[in-house]
Every structure is written in C-alpha cells, then in structure tokens.
Design a protein around this motif. Structure first.
Motif, PDB file in Angstrom:
ATOM      1  N   THR A  76     -79.165  32.255 -40.392  1.00 29.76           N
ATOM      2  CA  THR A  76     -80.144  31.642 -39.498  1.00 29.76           C
ATOM      3  C   THR A  76     -79.474  30.661 -38.553  1.00 29.76           C
ATOM      4  OG1 THR A  76     -81.812  31.866 -41.226  1.00 29.76           O
ATOM      5  CG2 THR A  76     -82.310  30.355 -39.442  1.00 29.76           C
ATOM      6  N   LYS A  77     -78.557  29.856 -39.082  1.00 36.78           N
ATOM      7  CA  LYS A  77     -77.831  28.912 -38.231  1.00 36.78           C
ATOM      8  C   LYS A  77     -77.031  29.659 -37.174  1.00 36.78           C
ATOM      9  CE  LYS A  77     -77.229  25.050 -41.438  1.00 36.78           C
ATOM     10  NZ  LYS A  77     -76.240  24.284 -42.210  1.00 36.78           N
ATOM     11  N   ALA A  78     -76.361  30.716 -37.583  1.00 36.45           N
ATOM     12  CA  ALA A  78     -75.542  31.482 -36.643  1.00 36.45           C
ATOM     13  C   ALA A  78     -76.406  32.114 -35.561  1.00 36.45           C
ATOM     14  CB  ALA A  78     -74.754  32.557 -37.386  1.00 36.45           C
ATOM     15  N   ALA A  79     -77.552  32.653 -35.961  1.00 32.97           N
ATOM     16  CA  ALA A  79     -78.444  33.293 -34.987  1.00 32.97           C
ATOM     17  C   ALA A  79     -78.990  32.275 -33.995  1.00 32.97           C
ATOM     18  CB  ALA A  79     -79.590  33.995 -35.706  1.00 32.97           C
ATOM     19  N   SER A  80     -79.345  31.090 -34.493  1.00 35.05           N
ATOM     20  CA  SER A  80     -79.884  30.086 -33.569  1.00 35.05           C
ATOM     21  C   SER A  80     -78.805  29.595 -32.610  1.00 35.05           C
ATOM     22  CB  SER A  80     -80.502  28.915 -34.337  1.00 35.05           C
ATOM     23  OG  SER A  80     -79.515  28.219 -35.069  1.00 35.05           O
ATOM     24  N   SER A  81     -77.576  29.471 -33.074  1.00 31.55           N
ATOM     25  CA  SER A  81     -76.508  29.031 -32.168  1.00 31.55           C
ATOM     26  C   SER A  81     -76.199  30.107 -31.131  1.00 31.55           C
ATOM     27  CB  SER A  81     -75.253  28.654 -32.955  1.00 31.55           C
ATOM     28  OG  SER A  81     -74.698  29.787 -33.583  1.00 31.55           O
ATOM     29  N   VAL A  82     -76.320  31.373 -31.518  1.00 31.21           N
ATOM     30  CA  VAL A  82     -76.113  32.462 -30.560  1.00 31.21           C
ATOM     31  C   VAL A  82     -77.220  32.452 -29.515  1.00 31.21           C
ATOM     32  CG1 VAL A  82     -76.169  34.978 -30.309  1.00 31.21           C
ATOM     33  CG2 VAL A  82     -74.773  33.943 -32.090  1.00 31.21           C
ATOM     34  N   GLN A  83     -78.466  32.211 -29.959  1.00 29.07           N
ATOM     35  CA  GLN A  83     -79.577  32.156 -29.018  1.00 29.07           C
ATOM     36  C   GLN A  83     -79.411  30.994 -28.051  1.00 29.07           C
ATOM     37  OE1 GLN A  83     -82.993  31.977 -31.566  1.00 29.07           O
ATOM     38  NE2 GLN A  83     -83.246  34.194 -31.608  1.00 29.07           N
ATOM     39  N   GLU A  84     -78.974  29.851 -28.558  1.00 31.06           N
ATOM     40  CA  GLU A  84     -78.756  28.694 -27.689  1.00 31.06           C
ATOM     41  C   GLU A  84     -77.666  28.984 -26.669  1.00 31.06           C
ATOM     42  OE1 GLU A  84     -77.881  25.418 -30.258  1.00 31.06           O
ATOM     43  OE2 GLU A  84     -79.894  25.354 -31.096  1.00 31.06           O
ATOM     44  N   ALA A  85     -76.594  29.622 -27.119  1.00 29.55           N
ATOM     45  CA  ALA A  85     -75.496  29.942 -26.204  1.00 29.55           C
ATOM     46  C   ALA A  85     -75.956  30.943 -25.149  1.00 29.55           C
ATOM     47  CB  ALA A  85     -74.310  30.512 -26.985  1.00 29.55           C
ATOM     48  N   ALA A  86     -76.782  31.898 -25.545  1.00 28.68           N
ATOM     49  CA  ALA A  86     -77.282  32.889 -24.588  1.00 28.68           C
ATOM     50  C   ALA A  86     -78.187  32.225 -23.560  1.00 28.68           C
ATOM     51  CB  ALA A  86     -78.034  33.993 -25.322  1.00 28.68           C
ATOM     52  N   ALA A  87     -79.043  31.319 -24.026  1.00 28.11           N
ATOM     53  CA  ALA A  87     -79.936  30.619 -23.101  1.00 28.11           C
ATOM     54  C   ALA A  87     -79.130  29.752 -22.138  1.00 28.11           C
ATOM     55  CB  ALA A  87     -80.932  29.760 -23.879  1.00 28.11           C
ATOM     56  N   GLU A  88     -78.104  29.101 -22.647  1.00 30.16           N
ATOM     57  CA  GLU A  88     -77.249  28.262 -21.806  1.00 30.16           C
ATOM     58  C   GLU A  88     -76.514  29.116 -20.781  1.00 30.16           C
ATOM     59  OE1 GLU A  88     -73.355  25.670 -22.730  1.00 30.16           O
ATOM     60  OE2 GLU A  88     -75.117  25.119 -23.921  1.00 30.16           O
ATOM     61  N   GLY A  89     -76.019  30.273 -21.218  1.00 27.74           N
ATOM     62  CA  GLY A  89     -75.324  31.177 -20.299  1.00 27.74           C
ATOM     63  C   GLY A  89     -76.251  31.713 -19.231  1.00 27.74           C
ATOM     64  N   ALA A  90     -77.488  32.021 -19.597  1.00 30.55           N
ATOM     65  CA  ALA A  90     -78.458  32.511 -18.619  1.00 30.55           C
ATOM     66  C   ALA A  90     -78.783  31.427 -17.598  1.00 30.55           C
ATOM     67  CB  ALA A  90     -79.731  32.973 -19.328  1.00 30.55           C
ATOM     68  N   SER A  91     -78.909  30.189 -18.060  1.00 27.68           N
ATOM     69  CA  SER A  91     -79.185  29.079 -17.151  1.00 27.68           C
ATOM     70  C   SER A  91     -78.036  28.898 -16.171  1.00 27.68           C
ATOM     71  CB  SER A  91     -79.404  27.804 -17.964  1.00 27.68           C
ATOM     72  OG  SER A  91     -79.532  26.700 -17.117  1.00 27.68           O
ATOM     73  N   GLU A  92     -76.811  28.987 -16.670  1.00 26.62           N
ATOM     74  CA  GLU A  92     -75.644  28.852 -15.795  1.00 26.62           C
ATOM     75  C   GLU A  92     -75.583  29.996 -14.795  1.00 26.62           C
ATOM     76  OE1 GLU A  92     -72.198  28.483 -18.283  1.00 26.62           O
ATOM     77  OE2 GLU A  92     -72.827  26.556 -19.077  1.00 26.62           O
ATOM     78  N   ALA A  93     -75.950  31.194 -15.232  1.00 24.15           N
ATOM     79  CA  ALA A  93     -75.930  32.340 -14.331  1.00 24.15           C
ATOM     80  C   ALA A  93     -76.959  32.181 -13.219  1.00 24.15           C
ATOM     81  CB  ALA A  93     -76.186  33.630 -15.113  1.00 24.15           C
ATOM     82  N   LYS A  94     -78.147  31.664 -13.561  1.00 24.92           N
ATOM     83  CA  LYS A  94     -79.171  31.436 -12.544  1.00 24.92           C
ATOM     84  C   LYS A  94     -78.696  30.410 -11.524  1.00 24.92           C
ATOM     85  CE  LYS A  94     -83.254  32.478 -15.325  1.00 24.92           C
ATOM     86  NZ  LYS A  94     -84.445  31.911 -15.984  1.00 24.92           N
ATOM     87  N   THR A  95     -78.078  29.338 -12.012  1.00 24.20           N
ATOM     88  CA  THR A  95     -77.574  28.291 -11.125  1.00 24.20           C
ATOM     89  C   THR A  95     -76.496  28.859 -10.202  1.00 24.20           C
ATOM     90  OG1 THR A  95     -78.004  26.644 -12.834  1.00 24.20           O
ATOM     91  CG2 THR A  95     -76.522  26.003 -11.057  1.00 24.20           C
ATOM     92  N   ALA A  96     -75.609  29.660 -10.764  1.00 23.91           N
ATOM     93  CA  ALA A  96     -74.547  30.264  -9.959  1.00 23.91           C
ATOM     94  C   ALA A  96     -75.126  31.212  -8.925  1.00 23.91           C
ATOM     95  CB  ALA A  96     -73.558  31.001 -10.860  1.00 23.91           C
ATOM     96  N   ALA A  97     -76.161  31.950  -9.287  1.00 26.19           N
ATOM     97  CA  ALA A  97     -76.782  32.884  -8.348  1.00 26.19           C
ATOM     98  C   ALA A  97     -77.442  32.129  -7.205  1.00 26.19           C
ATOM     99  CB  ALA A  97     -77.800  33.757  -9.075  1.00 26.19           C
ATOM    100  N   LYS A  98     -78.103  31.039  -7.519  1.00 18.53           N
ATOM    101  CA  LYS A  98     -78.756  30.243  -6.471  1.00 18.53           C
ATOM    102  C   LYS A  98     -77.715  29.648  -5.536  1.00 18.53           C
ATOM    103  CE  LYS A  98     -82.875  28.941  -9.085  1.00 18.53           C
ATOM    104  NZ  LYS A  98     -83.598  27.841  -9.727  1.00 18.53           N
ATOM    105  N   THR A  99     -76.616  29.161  -6.094  1.00 17.99           N
ATOM    106  CA  THR A  99     -75.557  28.551  -5.298  1.00 17.99           C
ATOM    107  C   THR A  99     -74.918  29.577  -4.372  1.00 17.99           C
ATOM    108  OG1 THR A  99     -75.117  27.028  -7.103  1.00 17.99           O
ATOM    109  CG2 THR A  99     -73.415  27.224  -5.427  1.00 17.99           C
TER     110      THR A  99
END
Length: 134
Positions: A76-99
């Motif tokens: 469960t801990k591993a899955a939640s950390s993977v989800q957090e990393a995926a959400a963080e990566g998606a946020s960074e990708a959106k920011t990069a796309a806007k830039t």
C-alpha cells in the motif's frame, strides 16, 4: 540421520517414478513400501509428526497472518508513493506544455504553391479570385 532418510526416500521415489522395469517391478516396489509404511514403528513416527504439526498450526497461522499484514502495508505504501510520483509528473508535464505553448511563434501564412512543368519552367498557382476578369 534425518537428512539421510529423506535422501533415501527421495531416491526410492525417483526410481519408482522413473523406472523402466515394467509393471511387475513397480508392483514389487509398491508392496515393499506398503509393508514398511504399515510397521508400528513407522506409524508411531507418523503420529508423532502429526501431533507436532497440529500443535504448531496455531503459531504458524499467526505468523502467516502477521507477515501478510506487513506485506499488504508495504504494498500500500509503495502504491501510494507511485501514485504521488505519477501525479507530480503529470503536473510537471502540464506546466512544461503550457510553457512551451507560450514560447511558440505565431503561425506563418503558407506560401503560394509552385510547380514545375515538363519544360522546367516554374509556375505559381493562383486562386480563382486572382484570375477573375472584371
């Protein structure tokens, strides 16, 4: 002693399963094994092993349950950390796309189409509004 006995049992089992001596030899081995199995001393050892195993079942099931809980917690801990990393990566990708969208130059108007004739002369195609005679 225990290891030697297990080795002999394994050797005998392998021989019985892998023998090419035929049905008669198989029946001989089977009857000899039944005679050994039905001896009182062997049955006494079997009963002792059963009692030992039944006494330990409670301990083993508790340990298995604890181990399973620990494994689920880690997963469960591993899955939640993977989800957090995926959400963080998606946020960074959106920011990069806007830039990168903000830095794109304006689209240019396409140039007139030109083609080459068989003689090698270049011609430029014009729209129908350019060629109208008024």
């Amino acid at each position: 002693m225990k290891g030697k006995l297990l080795f002999v049992v394994g050797l005998a089992t392998g021989y019985v399963l892998g023998t090419r001596a035929g049905r008669e030899r198989y029946e001989q081995i089977k009857s000899a094994a039944e005679r050994v199995w039905n001896q009182p001393s062997v049955q006494q050892g079997v009963d002792t092993a059963k009692e030992f195993a039944l006494a330990r079942v409670g301990d083993v099931s508790d340990k298995v349950l604890d181990g399973t809980k620990k494994l689920v917690r880690q997963a469960t801990k591993a899955a939640s950390s993977v989800q957090e990393a995926a959400a963080e990566g998606a946020s960074e990708a959106k920011t990069a796309a806007k830039t990168s969208a903000a830095k794109k130059p304006a689209a240019k108007k396409p140039a007139a189409k030109s083609s080459t004739t068989k003689s090698g002369a270049k011609t430029t195609s014009k729209s129908s509004s350019d060629t109208s005679d008024s």
